[in-house]
Scaffold this motif. Structure first.
Motif, mmCIF file in Angstrom:
data_model
loop_
_atom_site.group_PDB
_atom_site.id
_atom_site.type_symbol
_atom_site.label_atom_id
_atom_site.label_comp_id
_atom_site.label_asym_id
_atom_site.label_seq_id
_atom_site.Cartn_x
_atom_site.Cartn_y
_atom_site.Cartn_z
ATOM 1 N N GLY A 184 3.879 12.230 7.164
ATOM 2 C CA GLY A 184 2.030 12.329 7.187
ATOM 3 C C GLY A 184 1.394 11.851 5.762
ATOM 4 N N GLY A 185 0.669 12.271 5.406
ATOM 5 C CA GLY A 185 -0.373 12.450 4.731
ATOM 6 C C GLY A 185 0.188 12.218 3.209
ATOM 7 N N PRO A 186 -0.516 12.063 2.063
ATOM 8 C CA PRO A 186 -0.033 12.395 0.976
ATOM 9 C C PRO A 186 -0.293 14.344 0.824
ATOM 10 C CG PRO A 186 -2.364 11.629 0.534
ATOM 11 C CD PRO A 186 -1.691 11.599 1.792
ATOM 12 N N GLY A 187 0.093 15.099 -0.357
ATOM 13 C CA GLY A 187 0.591 16.316 -0.641
ATOM 14 C C GLY A 187 0.272 16.965 -2.242
ATOM 15 N N LEU A 223 -1.711 22.847 -1.153
ATOM 16 C CA LEU A 223 -2.338 23.069 -3.299
ATOM 17 C C LEU A 223 -1.052 23.816 -2.915
ATOM 18 C CD1 LEU A 223 -5.951 22.970 -3.541
ATOM 19 C CD2 LEU A 223 -4.762 21.045 -3.273
ATOM 20 N N LEU A 224 -1.001 22.938 -4.353
ATOM 21 C CA LEU A 224 1.066 24.027 -4.578
ATOM 22 C C LEU A 224 0.417 24.013 -6.309
ATOM 23 C CD1 LEU A 224 3.403 25.098 -4.028
ATOM 24 C CD2 LEU A 224 4.743 22.446 -4.319
ATOM 25 N N PHE A 240 7.322 20.206 -1.771
ATOM 26 C CA PHE A 240 6.305 19.662 -1.178
ATOM 27 C C PHE A 240 5.281 20.231 -0.400
ATOM 28 C CE2 PHE A 240 4.924 16.611 1.791
ATOM 29 C CZ PHE A 240 3.718 15.903 0.903
ATOM 30 N N THR A 241 3.930 19.817 -0.517
ATOM 31 C CA THR A 241 2.900 20.293 0.705
ATOM 32 C C THR A 241 1.756 19.559 0.865
ATOM 33 O OG1 THR A 241 1.876 22.311 1.844
ATOM 34 C CG2 THR A 241 1.638 22.017 -0.548
ATOM 35 N N ASN A 242 1.245 19.714 1.932
ATOM 36 C CA ASN A 242 0.326 17.848 2.469
ATOM 37 C C ASN A 242 -0.174 19.376 3.653
ATOM 38 O OD1 ASN A 242 2.034 17.428 4.460
ATOM 39 N ND2 ASN A 242 2.172 15.664 4.830
ATOM 40 N N SER A 299 0.989 -1.041 0.175
ATOM 41 C CA SER A 299 -0.006 0.225 0.216
ATOM 42 C C SER A 299 1.030 1.384 -0.007
ATOM 43 C CB SER A 299 -0.806 -0.008 1.357
ATOM 44 O OG SER A 299 -1.672 1.078 1.175
ATOM 45 N N THR A 300 0.397 2.004 -0.590
ATOM 46 C CA THR A 300 1.579 3.264 -0.801
ATOM 47 C C THR A 300 0.525 4.498 -1.076
ATOM 48 O OG1 THR A 300 2.814 1.845 -2.324
ATOM 49 C CG2 THR A 300 2.891 5.415 -2.327
ATOM 50 N N GLU A 301 0.403 5.744 -0.210
ATOM 51 C CA GLU A 301 0.039 7.208 -0.729
ATOM 52 C C GLU A 301 0.037 7.739 -0.910
ATOM 53 O OE1 GLU A 301 1.392 6.035 3.823
ATOM 54 O OE2 GLU A 301 0.221 4.343 3.197
ATOM 55 N N ASP A 302 1.008 8.097 -1.251
ATOM 56 C CA ASP A 302 0.693 9.069 -2.520
ATOM 57 C C ASP A 302 2.502 8.597 -3.028
ATOM 58 O OD1 ASP A 302 0.437 11.208 -4.210
ATOM 59 O OD2 ASP A 302 1.345 12.465 -2.448
ATOM 60 N N ILE A 303 2.620 9.093 -4.358
ATOM 61 C CA ILE A 303 3.723 8.934 -5.554
ATOM 62 C C ILE A 303 3.597 9.660 -6.468
ATOM 63 C CG2 ILE A 303 1.926 8.215 -7.271
ATOM 64 C CD1 ILE A 303 4.466 6.020 -7.840
ATOM 65 N N TYR A 304 5.063 9.751 -6.803
ATOM 66 C CA TYR A 304 5.327 11.585 -7.421
ATOM 67 C C TYR A 304 6.592 11.436 -8.078
ATOM 68 C CZ TYR A 304 7.128 15.776 -9.136
ATOM 69 O OH TYR A 304 8.194 16.383 -9.776
ATOM 70 N N PHE A 305 6.068 11.153 -10.026
ATOM 71 C CA PHE A 305 7.576 10.886 -10.170
ATOM 72 C C PHE A 305 8.200 12.124 -10.865
ATOM 73 C CE2 PHE A 305 4.167 9.849 -12.920
ATOM 74 C CZ PHE A 305 4.031 10.139 -14.468
ATOM 75 N N SER A 306 9.433 12.648 -11.251
ATOM 76 C CA SER A 306 10.076 13.824 -11.915
ATOM 77 C C SER A 306 9.128 13.334 -13.641
ATOM 78 C CB SER A 306 11.499 13.738 -11.313
ATOM 79 O OG SER A 306 12.045 12.856 -12.380
ATOM 80 N N SER A 307 9.120 15.052 -14.064
ATOM 81 C CA SER A 307 9.226 14.838 -15.309
ATOM 82 C C SER A 307 9.657 14.508 -16.428
ATOM 83 C CB SER A 307 8.760 16.628 -15.534
ATOM 84 O OG SER A 307 10.250 17.099 -15.660
#
Length: 386
Positions: free
Chosen positions: A90-93, A232-233, A104-106, A52-60
């Motif tokens: 903490g949680g996703p953002g 939000l960002l 990053f911000t949540n 289980s993964t709460e958030d994911i981000y990959f660079s452009s």
């Protein structure tokens, strides 16, 4: 719209385009459909990670991937391994990359990620310190004084409003605030002057100033601070914009950083954007900032101000931009797009609403697909029944 059409009888769902008649679909599972109703089986994908993964981000440029799992931040690699970068995020953002640096911000944590290095986003503003005066060689007069923190890489914090003191000849500073691995920079005006110049940088809690500052380096961060809040960002025209909802007054605020100064914000400046409702979407297209709330969708620009473009609420996390600069997002009435802003599916498809979601534009097999996952989605509203 010639996809699923479930707000009307199948006998009434025909449309024509260049003498070709299309009948809207009642269901469409595991198929891709283009604008001419050409259908092909949807491709499958291989699940490479079951945890289980709460958030994911990959660079452009797809060189780095970050995930949040169990409230911690990891860098994730193609072979399925990961390394811990930061505990207790903490949680996703929301994530935004600028020149290889990820912000990053949540709403709780505000972080800057560069490769495998993570630090706090922004530097705290120094509190007030004590200033006394005694006889000395400085020209008598009224002096303004304040302080900032300066990191070893040159980043500088904001500063509180300057203190005004009538100097008799020497300024004695005590209780100077200190921050580990930072210098405290004292800014001082000339006698009876309005501009504050750098007087000295120190790591001591008390110093004595015996001369006026040289008119070289003027303060540039007065009344500024680090991120003022917001979950939000978005990057917009050389600035980073942060948005936050205040439920007690049902109002949302959007702050923009300094131009190319992504770690400094004017929280109480005149350029703060205020909108009614719960902010859940920020986007950027050209000169326009796109703002979505649970009530309406707006655009904002410096020349045109704030304009309402849709009278329906957006669903957070669902905005995606294609290679032509067109934005797509989910609303309480289904899929919408801009520019120009319009609802795509509302007339024909009883779309489910949702608490929030995630979306991406995927180019695959000759199709340009807007893919959306909705969380907490409701049952479709106003479906046709026999």
């Amino acid at each position: 719209f010639t996809g699923i059409r479930d707000k009307e009888s199948p006998l009434r769902s025909e449309t024509s385009d260049n003498d070709v008649t299309f009948i809207g679909l009642r269901t469409a599972k595991n198929v891709d459909i283009d604008d001419k109703l050409k259908i092909k089986p949807a491709p499958g994908f291989t699940n490479i990670e079951t945890t289980s993964t709460e958030d994911i981000y990959f660079s452009s440029e797809l060189k780095r991937c970050y995930i949040i799992r169990g409230g911690d931040l990891y860098e994730y690699f193609k072979n399925g391994t990961s390394i811990l970068l930061y505990s207790g995020i903490g949680g996703p953002g929301d994530w935004e990359q600028i020149n290889g640096v990820v912000y990053f911000t949540n709403g709780i944590k505000f972080l800057v990620i560069q490769g495998a290095s993570v630090r706090e986003w922004g530097i705290a503003v120094p509190p007030q310190f004590t200033v006394n005066t005694s006889q000395g060689s400085m020209e008598p007069g009224d002096y303004q004084i304040t302080a900032t923190y300066r990191a070893k890489d040159g980043r500088e914090s904001g500063a509180i409003a300057a203190t005004l003191i009538s100097c008799k000849g020497t300024l004695e500073l005590t209780n100077i605030p200190l921050l580990q691995d930072h210098d405290t920079v004292i800014y001082l005006s000339r006698p009876n002057g309005d501009v504050l110049y750098e007087s000295l940088a120190t790591t001591l809690s008390s110093v004595t100033i015996t001369g006026e500052p040289e008119e070289k380096t003027a303060i540039s961060t007065l009344h500024l601070s680090g991120p003022p809040g917001g979950s939000l960002l978005i990057r917009h025209k050389g600035q980073l914009c942060l948005g936050e909802y205040f439920p007690e007054i049902n109002l949302s605020a959007i702050w923009a950083s300094e131009h190319l100064g992504y770690e400094l914000f004017d929280k109480y400046g005149e350029n703060v954007i205020l909108v009614s409702g719960k902010l859940n979407m920020l986007g950027s297209v050209g000169d326009f900032l796109i703002i979505g709330t649970d009530e309406s969708v707006y655009t904002y620009s410096g020349s045109e101000g704030l304009n309402k473009v849709l009278e329906t609420g957006s669903v957070g996390g669902t905005l995606a931009t294609d290679i032509d600069g067109q934005v797509w997002f989910w609303t309480n009435k289904g899929l919408a797009t801009g520019f120009p802003f319009k609802l795509i599916t509302d007339d024909y498809f009883a779309a489910p609403s949702a608490l929030d979601g995630s979306a991406e534009i995927i180019y695959h097999g000759g199709f340009t697909k807007y893919n959306v996952i909705l969380r907490g989605s409701t049952q479709s509203i106003n479906q046709y029944e026999r």
